[in-house]
Design an enzyme around this catalytic site. Structure first.
Site, PDB file in Angstrom:
ATOM      1  N   ARG A  36       6.860  65.539 -66.329  1.00  0.00           N
ATOM      2  CA  ARG A  36       6.267  64.343 -65.731  1.00  0.00           C
ATOM      3  C   ARG A  36       4.832  64.116 -66.194  1.00  0.00           C
ATOM      4  O   ARG A  36       4.388  62.976 -66.286  1.00  0.00           O
ATOM      5  CB  ARG A  36       6.307  64.443 -64.208  1.00  0.00           C
ATOM      6  CG  ARG A  36       7.688  64.135 -63.669  1.00  0.00           C
ATOM      7  CD  ARG A  36       7.711  64.122 -62.171  1.00  0.00           C
ATOM      8  NE  ARG A  36       8.902  63.421 -61.702  1.00  0.00           N
ATOM      9  CZ  ARG A  36       9.342  63.468 -60.452  1.00  0.00           C
ATOM     10  NH1 ARG A  36       8.689  64.178 -59.551  1.00  0.00           N
ATOM     11  NH2 ARG A  36      10.425  62.793 -60.110  1.00  0.00           N
ATOM     12  N   LYS A 197      26.578  65.093 -52.233  1.00  0.00           N
ATOM     13  CA  LYS A 197      27.170  64.298 -51.160  1.00  0.00           C
ATOM     14  C   LYS A 197      27.346  62.839 -51.537  1.00  0.00           C
ATOM     15  O   LYS A 197      26.460  62.220 -52.112  1.00  0.00           O
ATOM     16  CB  LYS A 197      26.281  64.393 -49.914  1.00  0.00           C
ATOM     17  CG  LYS A 197      26.221  65.817 -49.380  1.00  0.00           C
ATOM     18  CD  LYS A 197      25.723  65.873 -47.960  1.00  0.00           C
ATOM     19  CE  LYS A 197      24.310  65.389 -47.878  1.00  0.00           C
ATOM     20  NZ  LYS A 197      23.624  65.646 -46.634  1.00  0.00           N
ATOM     21  N   GLY A 349      16.888  64.716 -60.374  1.00  0.00           N
ATOM     22  CA  GLY A 349      16.217  65.990 -60.591  1.00  0.00           C
ATOM     23  C   GLY A 349      17.157  67.089 -61.062  1.00  0.00           C
ATOM     24  O   GLY A 349      16.880  67.777 -62.060  1.00  0.00           O
ATOM     25  N   GLY A 372      14.805  59.582 -57.006  1.00  0.00           N
ATOM     26  CA  GLY A 372      15.061  58.634 -55.924  1.00  0.00           C
ATOM     27  C   GLY A 372      14.767  57.204 -56.335  1.00  0.00           C
ATOM     28  O   GLY A 372      15.515  56.282 -55.998  1.00  0.00           O
TER      29      GLY A 372
HETATM   30  P1  ADP Z   1      20.500  64.902 -58.670  1.00  0.00           P
HETATM   31  O1  ADP Z   1      19.285  65.687 -58.223  1.00  0.00           O
HETATM   32  O2  ADP Z   1      20.739  64.998 -60.141  1.00  0.00           O
HETATM   33  O3  ADP Z   1      20.488  63.482 -58.170  1.00  0.00           O
HETATM   34  P2  ADP Z   1      22.038  65.847 -56.420  1.00  0.00           P
HETATM   35  O4  ADP Z   1      20.794  66.345 -55.787  1.00  0.00           O
HETATM   36  O5  ADP Z   1      22.712  64.672 -55.828  1.00  0.00           O
HETATM   37  O6  ADP Z   1      21.786  65.587 -57.989  1.00  0.00           O
HETATM   38  O7  ADP Z   1      23.140  66.997 -56.420  1.00  0.00           O
HETATM   39  C1  ADP Z   1      22.926  68.250 -56.992  1.00  0.00           C
HETATM   40  C2  ADP Z   1      23.582  69.350 -56.198  1.00  0.00           C
HETATM   41  O8  ADP Z   1      24.959  69.116 -55.998  1.00  0.00           O
HETATM   42  C3  ADP Z   1      23.466  70.658 -56.915  1.00  0.00           C
HETATM   43  O9  ADP Z   1      22.629  71.521 -56.176  1.00  0.00           O
HETATM   44  C4  ADP Z   1      24.911  71.178 -56.959  1.00  0.00           C
HETATM   45  O10 ADP Z   1      25.004  72.561 -56.684  1.00  0.00           O
HETATM   46  C5  ADP Z   1      25.581  70.375 -55.879  1.00  0.00           C
HETATM   47  N1  ADP Z   1      27.034  70.285 -56.102  1.00  0.00           N
HETATM   48  C6  ADP Z   1      27.670  69.825 -57.191  1.00  0.00           C
HETATM   49  N2  ADP Z   1      29.004  69.974 -57.068  1.00  0.00           N
HETATM   50  C7  ADP Z   1      29.234  70.551 -55.870  1.00  0.00           C
HETATM   51  C8  ADP Z   1      30.403  70.984 -55.172  1.00  0.00           C
HETATM   52  N3  ADP Z   1      31.630  70.824 -55.701  1.00  0.00           N
HETATM   53  N4  ADP Z   1      30.263  71.538 -53.959  1.00  0.00           N
HETATM   54  C9  ADP Z   1      29.027  71.692 -53.427  1.00  0.00           C
HETATM   55  N5  ADP Z   1      27.879  71.322 -54.023  1.00  0.00           N
HETATM   56  C10 ADP Z   1      27.984  70.761 -55.233  1.00  0.00           C
HETATM   57 MG    MG Z   2      18.812  66.626 -56.375  1.00  0.00          MG
END
Ligand code: ADP
Ligand code: MG
Length: 392
Positions: A36, A197, A349, A372
């Protein structure tokens, strides 16, 4: 509507107050990842090259309106100084007499980094008094903090209303790229969405539905959609409350001719600590097992879609990639996106961490620095930090 750019500002001999997003991860009192900071260098250099003095403001972590020493910007100043190859002065205040003295002592080409804006209780409430105190530190304001643009804070929105304001180069680039995804993507346009989620990303799913040719789902968020399709998913993470909403999403997609792909095979285990992982067809998940990754057949199917696309947006890991043996689906998709001829954009992230882990960052066309903020932009929302800047 494009915003008035810092490149058009008359800055010679002036002090530019620049809001950056230096909210970087720290480890043992040092910056653990300077992505960043590097992303803001073009704006800072463009001002210094034109004989402006630069006063930088950033938040760091969540100190919640109090001066928490662990969230001091001192490590950031050291890292920035190395990257710029020049001293970066700091001051142990965000505003007030000390900050004003430090700002007035600057000569053209000098850089000052103010203390963490979130040490001030008025930052997150967009207190007009804090905005006014910040405005005393510059002759003009530049917002380059795309990662904080979804927050209406004193240092992003309040101060923009008090000083002649401009968009920084990073903020402009982020907006151009994301606006292209929303409004004029080359087709086929494929979005790959994963993460923990579905509730975090439902609004993005809904908004992108009218724009993409296909949605490829993975990660924990796919589980809720699998439930809505009538699959048994054992003890997988899911949000049963959202099954009806997911069903409506599937129906809308069908009506519009948008394909929603869900995993055809998955990697399951009793628990995350289990080293015994099983690849199962999505119809054959054991009742006492949970899904922790997409399987190889799903990777092959998704990759075929990605290779055939002209535009790809990816957000959210396909599995619990932080833990072996559940990293393959995410790393394979990262490599597939990197190899695609399509215009590729990655945000989020954890998604960036996955891109790093796969070592393919150089081959992604645009890596969004705003997790976000980029998602809210793709939900079709106006970001207050951008809206507060005058149009070009
Ligand atoms: P980003 O930061 O890229 O937007 P998120 O924060 O939405 O992504 O999601 C990342 C998290 O989702 C990771 O910590 C990962 O471990 C979790 N994750 C991915 N697949 C699963 C799964 N099948 N069950 C539980 N957690 C999961
Ligand atoms: Mg995340």
């Amino acid at each position: 509507m494009p915003k008035r750019s810092v490149s058009e500002a008359e800055v010679r001999g002036k002090r530019a107050l620049v809001r950056v997003d230096f909210n970087v991860p720290l480890r043992d009192g040092d910056v653990a990842d300077d992505t960043r900071i590097r992303a803001a260098l073009p704006t800072i250099r463009s001002l210094l090259d034109r004989d402006a003095a630069v006063v930088l403001a950033t938040h760091l972590g969540r100190p919640k309106g109090k001066a928490v020493p662990a969230y001091s910007v001192a490590p950031v100043a050291r890292s920035l100084s190395k990257l710029l190859g020049q001293p970066v002065t700091t001051v142990s205040a965000v505003t007030g007499p000390d900050a004003e003295r430090a700002a007035s002592a600057l000569h053209p080409g000098d850089v000052l980094l103010l203390e963490n804006t979130r040490f001030e209780p008025g930052e997150e409430s967009n207190d007009p008094a804090l905005a006014a105190a910040l405005a005393r530190l510059g002759d003009l304001f530049v917002n380059d903090a795309f990662g904080a643009a979804h927050r209406a804070h004193a240092s992003t929105v309040g101060v923009a209303q008090l000083l002649p304001s401009y968009a920084g180069l990073l903020l402009q680039r982020e907006e151009t790229v994301l606006s292209r995804l929303l409004h004029e993507p080359e087709r086929p346009f494929i979005t790959v969405l994963g993460g923990a989620k579905v509730s975090d990303k439902f609004a993005v799913l809904e908004h992108l539905l009218g724009r993409v040719d296909a949605l490829l789902l993975g990660g924990g968020m796919a589980n809720t959609v699998l439930l809505a399709q009538g699959h048994q998913i054992g003890s997988s993470l899911a949000e049963p409350d959202l099954v009806d909403q997911a069903r409506r999403l599937i129906d809308t997609a069908k009506a519009r001719g948008v394909r929603i792909l869900t995993p055809i095979d998955v990697v399951t285990a009793r628990s995350l600590d289990s080293t015994k992982a099983t690849v199962a067809a999505v119809e054959a998940i054991a009742a006492d097992e949970a899904i922790f990754d997409i399987g190889p057949a799903t990777v092959a199917q998704y990759c075929e879609q990605i290779v055939g696309a002209r535009t790809v947006f990816w957000n959210g890991p396909m599995g619990v990639f932080e833990r072996k043996p559940f990293e393959n689906g995410t790393l394979d998709i990262a490599r597939c996106v990197a190899n695609a001829a399509a215009y590729t954009v990655v945000g989020g992230g954890d998604s960036l961490a996955a891109i790093e882990a796969a070592g393919v960052g150089e081959r992604i066309d645009h890596i969004s620095t705003g997790g976000g903020a980029s998602l809210e932009y793709l939900e079709g929302r106006d970001l207050p930090g951008i809206a507060a800047l005058p149009d070009a």
